[in-house]
Enzyme design. Structure first.
Site: not given
Ligand code: AP5
Ligand code: MG
Ligand code: ZN
Length: 217
Positions: A13, A88, A127, A161, A172
């Site tokens: 994402k 979410r 990552r 992270r 997660r």
């Molecule tokens: P990346 O693009 O970083 O993936 P992402 O989908 O952004 O994954 P996240 O880990 O950020 O998602 P998340 O939902 O767990 O975390 P968030 O920060 O939102 O890609 C990952 C890796 O893969 C990278 O190294 C990239 O280079 C590689 N890659 C990407 N695409 C690829 C491809 N096609 N092929 C190969 N490699 C690839 O949330 C963190 C925490 O915050 C949550 O756990 C929760 O505690 C809290 N939080 C956030 N939002 C909310 C909400 N709305 N409600 C409640 N809690 C929330």
């Molecule tokens: Mg992300």
């Protein structure tokens, strides 16, 4: 245009939002990035969110809905935004509907990025991001052009992270399947759900997203 990128942790994402935001005049709104900034700054929101995030659990709806409600009032959101990691839960999806109705705005598309659970663990554990500009990288899939130097800003400092470890990843993923995946039928019923193959390489995923966005314009 208002678009949601919906997918499990590590689906790509953030990577895709960073790539496509400028091309389409959309601002990336990542609740994860905003919460990490709040934790780093030690704000009240950050203090409340920290333990949930480190355990791989969702932060309360009240906190994230408040963050998004404030953020979409800012000027840079007027041309449209790309939601990364929000909503979410069912309550967050309803709160978003209410916010948009209130502003007479429509949700244009929800792009589901489908990726197998096994691939997600490799993506997350490899990552890292630039400590200065937050550009995302991966040890195998997306290395900087010059080893150890950010392509975007030249910084040589990088971060990992706190929640990017195997134990937290499984928690997660559980949160995703239990609380977030049920939003898929909700958006399908509304006729806005578009599913893409998130297992493709990074450029392949971008072109699928561009096709979806192109079909809306
Ligand atoms: P990346 O693009 O970083 O993936 P992402 O989908 O952004 O994954 P996240 O880990 O950020 O998602 P998340 O939902 O767990 O975390 P968030 O920060 O939102 O890609 C990952 C890796 O893969 C990278 O190294 C990239 O280079 C590689 N890659 C990407 N695409 C690829 C491809 N096609 N092929 C190969 N490699 C690839 O949330 C963190 C925490 O915050 C949550 O756990 C929760 O505690 C809290 N939080 C956030 N939002 C909310 C909400 N709305 N409600 C409640 N809690 C929330
Ligand atoms: Mg992300
Ligand atoms: Zn950088």
């Amino acid at each position: 245009m208002i678009v949601i990128l919906l997918g499990p942790p590590g689906a790509g994402k953030g990577t895709q939002a960073q790539k496509i935001q400028t091309a389409h005049g959309l601002v990336q709104l990542s609740t994860g990035d905003m919460l990490r900034a709040a934790v780093a700054a030690g704000t009240e929101v950050g203090k409340k969110a920290k333990d949930f995030m480190e355990a791989g659990k969702l932060v309360t709806d009240e906190i994230v809905v408040g963050i998004i409600a404030d953020r979409i009032e800012e000027d840079d959101c007027k041309q449209g935004f790309l939601l990364d990691g929000f909503p979410r839960t069912a309550q967050q999806a309803e709160a978003l509907d209410n916010m948009l109705n209130h502003k007479n705005l429509n949700l244009d598309a929800v792009i589901e990025m489908k990726v197998d659970d096994e691939a997600l663990v490799d993506r997350i554990t490899g990552r890292y991001t630039c400590a200065n500009c937050n550009q995302g990288y991966h040890e195998v899939n997306l290395k900087p052009k010059v080893d150890g130097v950010c392509d975007n800003c030249g910084s040589t400092n990088f971060n990992r992270r706190a929640d990017d470890n195997r134990e937290t990843v499984s928690s997660r993923l559980e949160s995703y399947h239990a609380q977030t995946a049920p939003l898929l039928p909700y958006y399908e019923t509304k006729g806005v759900l578009k599913t893409i193959d998130g297992m493709a390489d990074i450029d392949g995923v971008t072109s699928q997203i561009n096709d979806v966005l192109g079909s809306l314009a």
